[in-house]
Design an enzyme around this catalytic site. Sequence first.
Site, short mmCIF file in Angstrom:
data_model
loop_
_atom_site.label_atom_id
_atom_site.label_comp_id
_atom_site.label_asym_id
_atom_site.label_seq_id
_atom_site.Cartn_x
_atom_site.Cartn_y
_atom_site.Cartn_z
N GLU A 114 42.18 -17.38 43.29
CA GLU A 114 43.53 -17.68 42.80
C GLU A 114 44.53 -17.34 43.90
O GLU A 114 44.16 -16.84 44.97
CB GLU A 114 43.82 -16.90 41.51
CG GLU A 114 42.99 -17.40 40.34
CD GLU A 114 43.22 -16.66 39.04
OE1 GLU A 114 44.25 -15.98 38.91
OE2 GLU A 114 42.35 -16.75 38.16
N HIS A 228 55.05 -18.25 36.47
CA HIS A 228 53.81 -18.94 36.84
C HIS A 228 54.18 -20.36 37.25
O HIS A 228 54.95 -21.03 36.56
CB HIS A 228 52.85 -18.97 35.64
CG HIS A 228 51.45 -19.32 36.02
ND1 HIS A 228 51.10 -20.59 36.44
CD2 HIS A 228 50.32 -18.58 36.07
CE1 HIS A 228 49.80 -20.60 36.72
NE2 HIS A 228 49.31 -19.38 36.52
N ARG A 274 52.46 -16.29 44.00
CA ARG A 274 53.12 -17.04 42.92
C ARG A 274 54.62 -17.19 43.09
O ARG A 274 55.19 -18.22 42.75
CB ARG A 274 52.89 -16.32 41.60
CG ARG A 274 51.72 -16.85 40.91
CD ARG A 274 51.50 -16.21 39.60
NE ARG A 274 50.07 -16.41 39.36
CZ ARG A 274 49.39 -15.79 38.44
NH1 ARG A 274 49.98 -14.90 37.67
NH2 ARG A 274 48.11 -16.03 38.29
N HIS A 331 56.06 -15.65 33.12
CA HIS A 331 54.65 -15.32 32.86
C HIS A 331 54.42 -13.83 32.68
O HIS A 331 53.68 -13.42 31.79
CB HIS A 331 53.84 -15.85 34.05
CG HIS A 331 52.36 -15.74 33.89
ND1 HIS A 331 51.69 -16.25 32.80
CD2 HIS A 331 51.40 -15.20 34.70
CE1 HIS A 331 50.38 -16.02 32.94
NE2 HIS A 331 50.19 -15.37 34.07
N ARG A 366 53.06 -9.70 41.10
CA ARG A 366 51.67 -9.35 40.76
C ARG A 366 50.68 -10.32 41.40
O ARG A 366 50.87 -11.54 41.37
CB ARG A 366 51.48 -9.38 39.25
CG ARG A 366 50.07 -9.11 38.81
CD ARG A 366 49.99 -9.00 37.29
NE ARG A 366 50.34 -10.24 36.64
CZ ARG A 366 49.48 -11.21 36.36
NH1 ARG A 366 48.20 -11.08 36.69
NH2 ARG A 366 49.88 -12.28 35.73
#
Length: 524
Positions: A114, A228, A274, A331, A366
């Site tokens: 990811e 997100h 992100r 998110h 994060r």
Amino acid sequence: MVSSIKKVIVVGSGIAALSFAKTISKSCQVIMMTKKQCSSSNSMLAQGGIAAAFSAHDSAEQHVQDTLAAGCDHNDERAVQEIVRLGKHLVEQLVAEGCPFDQDEAGEPQLGKEGAHTTHRILHAGGDQSGKTLVQFLKSQLGSHIHLYEYHHVIDLLIHEGTCTGVVWKDETGHVHTMTADAVVLSTGGCGSLYETNTNDPSITGDGLMMAYRAGAQLVDLEFVQFHPTLLTIAGKAVGLISEAVRGEGAYLEDETGRRIMKGIHPQADLAPRDVVARAIFHEQQLGHQLYLNIHDIPHFSARFPAIAQMCQRAGVDMESGRLPISPGMHFLMGGISVNEYGETTVPALFAIGEAACTGLHGANRLASNSLLEGLVLGSKAAQRIEQLPKQKETSPPFSIQEIWMVPMISTSQLRQWMTTFAAIVRDEKGLQTLLHSLQRVNFQQINVKDITNEQIELSNQWALAVCLAKSALLRTESRGGHYRMDYPERSDALWRGRQIVHEKGHIHIMKNERIGAKWNVYS
Ligand code: SIN
């Protein structure tokens, strides 16, 4: 006879709460209360999985480095080291216990990739139903000392002489009750519902954060909100999350002409952190472009991502086109209730775990799939800590509950619209001031706790949290991770490195990082 069994109340039912319940021994009786169904949690919706350095080409140290890089130097490095290492051990334990993670041909956990991870390290289950699988597995392991109550809405904490002594809760018929305990653990998630477009369960309304705030606990880093990048979006309306794991398998972002928008923006391109990807999409949308996730290069998409494929089909997306229309949505909240390595807040006997807590693991942004890991670790550590604590005095301390609630006369949709306009992916002073003034101009009605509805309680919490978030975002005059100020577009390490914004009993302080030993400064 005086019982030596300690009583613990856990508020919430996600991974962190279940990890707590799995770990805690029979020396404690655990009452888990959740305001909706046990399945109403963000954990249930987690698609991507849980990050752990399982591969022979990986190491815990590399996982730490990726977490720090994504977190923009705002992480607590000690917390990162501890959670990454202990987390790996706990995941290994789950594998050994038979948690059904997806496996490769050799029977080893299959590892996905990811955003901002330098290697494949995400364990997943059920393809894209990792959270749900993990929740079901943990639930199946709970002992008879764990009692789970659905539709028990905890609305406030009981505080006696500065110590948390229990909770105030409402049952399904609206009756108000109190329950005392030796410790209370908040595992109530973040605040996705503050924004029009979000990936959260609708029940996630910042309740735990605001209960802790009213009890005098410190909250930190509320300005760091993660968007997100890829929510399936039909006719301007978000339908649901498309996991970053899809980009990890080779999907990429493009505009209506097929131009790949992440090329040249960041060395990791579509798998950049992100915050970087969400801002790039926002920028393209401001220029009037339509954004898509191109999944052409992913073989057997429906087998690897069954829930996402079903969602797309239900939404009428032409899967043959290989292009999924997307836009970003709120998110995850990086900030939260300030806790130490055991989940202890600054209020004795009050703990916070999961997204409600801020351990310092995530910093300003994060790293993907680190949140289930954090929930697993902190739930387990809080349980071990509570087992060591002495039982509180047997006689019930006197307490009074807040009778009159001030309920803002504003609709949730208005609140969300303000937050989305002024405190989302990009911010500036003018917008944040407009937001704050708008929030502070709202009128209030006084409602007795006996008559207040669940929705009014949630709205009160959301309004107060919005004020705290707006103030935090105004004070941080730099851009870092999930907090991007158009008027302060650079990161300012000289001004901000190692500082956090802290709320305590209605004041906002700017505090130098405790780890470097500086004193508190009352800011306003
Ligand atoms: C995702 O699957 O993209 C979400 C995973 C996460 O937020 O950690």
